[in-house]
Design an enzyme around this catalytic site. Structure first.
Site, PDB file in Angstrom:
ATOM      1  N   HIS A   1      -4.321  -0.365   6.024  1.00  0.00           N
ATOM      2  CA  HIS A   1      -3.939   0.343   7.315  1.00  0.00           C
ATOM      3  C   HIS A   1      -4.575   0.317   8.519  1.00  0.00           C
ATOM      4  CE1 HIS A   1      -6.659   3.142   5.263  1.00  0.00           C
ATOM      5  NE2 HIS A   1      -5.708   3.236   4.254  1.00  0.00           N
TER       6      HIS A   1
ATOM      7  N   LYS B   1      -9.662  -0.694  -5.295  1.00  0.00           N
ATOM      8  CA  LYS B   1      -9.494   0.210  -4.311  1.00  0.00           C
ATOM      9  C   LYS B   1     -10.579   0.806  -3.926  1.00  0.00           C
ATOM     10  CE  LYS B   1      -7.886   1.745  -0.288  1.00  0.00           C
ATOM     11  NZ  LYS B   1      -6.893   3.052  -0.038  1.00  0.00           N
TER      12      LYS B   1
ATOM     13  N   ASP C   1       1.607   2.685   3.538  1.00  0.00           N
ATOM     14  CA  ASP C   1       0.660   3.725   3.329  1.00  0.00           C
ATOM     15  C   ASP C   1       1.431   5.085   3.201  1.00  0.00           C
ATOM     16  OD1 ASP C   1      -1.840   5.321   3.040  1.00  0.00           O
ATOM     17  OD2 ASP C   1      -2.212   5.445   4.965  1.00  0.00           O
TER      18      ASP C   1
ATOM     19  N   HIS D   1       0.713  -1.215   0.107  1.00  0.00           N
ATOM     20  CA  HIS D   1       0.036   0.005   0.108  1.00  0.00           C
ATOM     21  C   HIS D   1       1.055   1.300   0.092  1.00  0.00           C
ATOM     22  CE1 HIS D   1      -3.819   2.120   1.615  1.00  0.00           C
ATOM     23  NE2 HIS D   1      -2.697   3.080   1.377  1.00  0.00           N
TER      24      HIS D   1
ATOM     25  N   HIS E   1     -10.306   1.057   2.089  1.00  0.00           N
ATOM     26  CA  HIS E   1     -10.166   2.105   3.119  1.00  0.00           C
ATOM     27  C   HIS E   1     -11.488   1.868   4.233  1.00  0.00           C
ATOM     28  CE1 HIS E   1      -8.717   5.965   4.654  1.00  0.00           C
ATOM     29  NE2 HIS E   1      -9.872   6.128   5.351  1.00  0.00           N
TER      30      HIS E   1
ATOM     31  N   HIS F   1       1.314   5.535  -1.655  1.00  0.00           N
ATOM     32  CA  HIS F   1       1.062   6.666  -2.550  1.00  0.00           C
ATOM     33  C   HIS F   1       2.313   7.027  -3.283  1.00  0.00           C
ATOM     34  CE1 HIS F   1      -3.009   6.546  -0.855  1.00  0.00           C
ATOM     35  NE2 HIS F   1      -2.364   6.255   0.182  1.00  0.00           N
TER      36      HIS F   1
HETATM   37  C1  NCD Z   1      -3.471   9.206   1.974  1.00  0.00           C
HETATM   38  C2  NCD Z   1      -3.084  10.230   0.871  1.00  0.00           C
HETATM   39  O1  NCD Z   1      -2.561  11.130   1.349  1.00  0.00           O
HETATM   40  O2  NCD Z   1      -3.338  10.052  -0.014  1.00  0.00           O
HETATM   41  N1  NCD Z   1      -3.472   9.695   3.026  1.00  0.00           N
HETATM   42  C3  NCD Z   1      -3.539   9.141   4.378  1.00  0.00           C
HETATM   43  O3  NCD Z   1      -3.513   9.868   5.313  1.00  0.00           O
HETATM   44  N2  NCD Z   1      -3.259   7.884   4.605  1.00  0.00           N
HETATM   45  C4  NCD Z   1      -4.832   8.748   1.641  1.00  0.00           C
HETATM   46  C5  NCD Z   1      -5.341   7.539   2.557  1.00  0.00           C
HETATM   47  O4  NCD Z   1      -4.634   6.158   2.225  1.00  0.00           O
HETATM   48  O5  NCD Z   1      -6.150   7.522   3.294  1.00  0.00           O
HETATM   49 ZN    ZN Z   2      -3.308   5.095   1.750  1.00  0.00          ZN
END
Ligand code: NCD
Ligand code: ZN
Length: 367
Positions: free
Chosen positions: A189, A114, A262, A28, A151, A30
């Site tokens: 998460h 997702k 995450d 996971h 999520h 971003h």
């Molecule tokens: C994530 C993001 O910034 O894209 N932020 C976070 O706090 N984890 C989005 C997410 O996974 O909830």
């Molecule tokens: Zn995330």
């Protein structure tokens, strides 16, 4: 005596201890896009062989064509000598076409899909407003063995922000698991003891990822001497008892729990403001952070299962052949996490900024 940090267990490894494990994957992450992608992709690729890449771009990745193009931008952003493989995901919307999911999966573009409840987190406005609208999509995914990544927070403002994950289990997830009993589901998460208990009791088709920050901090970290925007993410960190439940789950050896950072970079100015973004950027020192936790728990022998074996087994993918090495630093030589990193003209504040981590990542063995 609640919400207190714990001290290391006496069976922690001695300084100088080296550990080798199969190269891990991040289930996971971003990676963003544009200049931010170029700045952050290398951190993930340096440690992880594969990563499940979140689709919450603006606009979100909802088609096979968009995922294919994004995958190419990621590959272009990763150093050429790296064997990193991004695994793409489809962002589910109310009107997603099951045929698009099936085609993306068949063509090896979509590894998973997702589910963001609309307005639950960063870039989730286009998310799902009513999960019942996705029944046909879930049926198709169940049939073809395509995992659903969730999520897990309700968006009902009447529910306290610290209770939104537990409420999601009660109101949404338990029914989803019952209605689609063959669907592979990853509860992403997880942050609560309730989530840990739910996953442990569920069937083999239900699993969870755990971040380094939820293993390290409880909610007090957001308020230590003042408001700490870099400790704010969603789902938000909870009480100490939840952190301890997460540490037990991650280090238990139970194959249903695996690594998902995450890592969610936001420019420092977007976090240090009146209404700061949610997300913790932990990619640069992710493995060191997990190693520290497993060491403190006297469970270094279980790190490989959590980081490199459980995830591939759940996803039905081969484990990585490469191995990586980590070394427990002698105190004076412990690597210090920089206060800030630059990213395309922006400043990023990494997780553990300014701290000396007890572990050093030495890279791929033999590379
Ligand atoms: C994530 C993001 O910034 O894209 N932020 C976070 O706090 N984890 C989005 C997410 O996974 O909830
Ligand atoms: Zn995330």
């Amino acid at each position: 005596m609640n919400d207190r940090a714990t001290s290391p267990k006496p069976d922690a490894a001695a300084p100088g201890t080296r550990i080798e494990l199969r190269r891990p994957d991040d289930w996971h992450v971003h990676l963003r896009d544009g200049e931010m992608l170029k700045a952050v992709a290398g951190y993930t690729a340096r440690q992880f062989a594969r990563a499940i890449v979140m689709p919450n771009l603006v606009p979100p990745v909802t088609t096979v064509a968009a995922a294919r193009a994004y995958r190419e931008r990621i590959m272009a952003a990763v150093p050429a000598d790296n064997s990193f493989t991004p695994l793409m995901t489809c962002y589910l919307t109310d009107d997603i076409a099951p045929a698009e999911l099936e085609r993306g999966h068949a063509e090896g573009v979509f590894t998973a899909a997702k589910l963001y409840p609309a307005h639950a987190t960063t870039n989730s406005v286009a998310g799902v407003t009513d999960i019942r609208k996705l029944a046909r999509a879930f049926e198709a995914m169940q049939r073809i063995g395509m995992p659903l990544l969730v999520h897990g927070e309700v968006t009902d403002h009447a529910v306290d922000v610290f209770d939104r994950e537990a409420a999601f289990i009660e109101r949404v997830l338990s029914r989803l698991v019952g209605d689609f009993s063959g669907l592979k589901i990853v509860f992403e998460h997880v942050t609560t003891a309730e989530a840990v208990d739910f996953i442990a009791a569920a069937g083999p088709n239900v699993a969870a990822t755990i971040t380094p920050h939820h293993l390290e901090i409880n909610r007090n970290a957001m308020f230590a001497g003042g408001i700490r925007p870099h400790m704010y993410c969603l789902p938000v960190a909870k009480r100490e008892r939840h952190r301890l439940a997460l540490r037990r789950a991650a280090t238990s050896g139970d194959g249903k729990f695996f690594l998902g950072t995450d890592s969610a970079p936001h420019a420092a100015r977007a976090k240090e403001t009146a209404c700061g973004c949610a997300g913790i950027f932990n990619a640069p020192f992710a493995l060191e952070s997990y190693a520290k936790v497993f060491d403190e728990e006297g469970a270094l022998d279980r790190l490989e299962a959590f980081a490199a074996l459980n995830g591939p087994r759940f996803y039905g993918l081969p484990v990585n052949a490469q191995r990586v090495r980590l070394v427990k630093a002698v105190a004076a030589e412990a690597p210090r996490v920089p206060d800030t990193l630059s990213a395309g003209g922006e400043r990023l504040v990494p997780f553990h900024a300014g701290a000396a981590l007890g572990w050093r990542y030495e890279g791929i063995v033999g590379a």
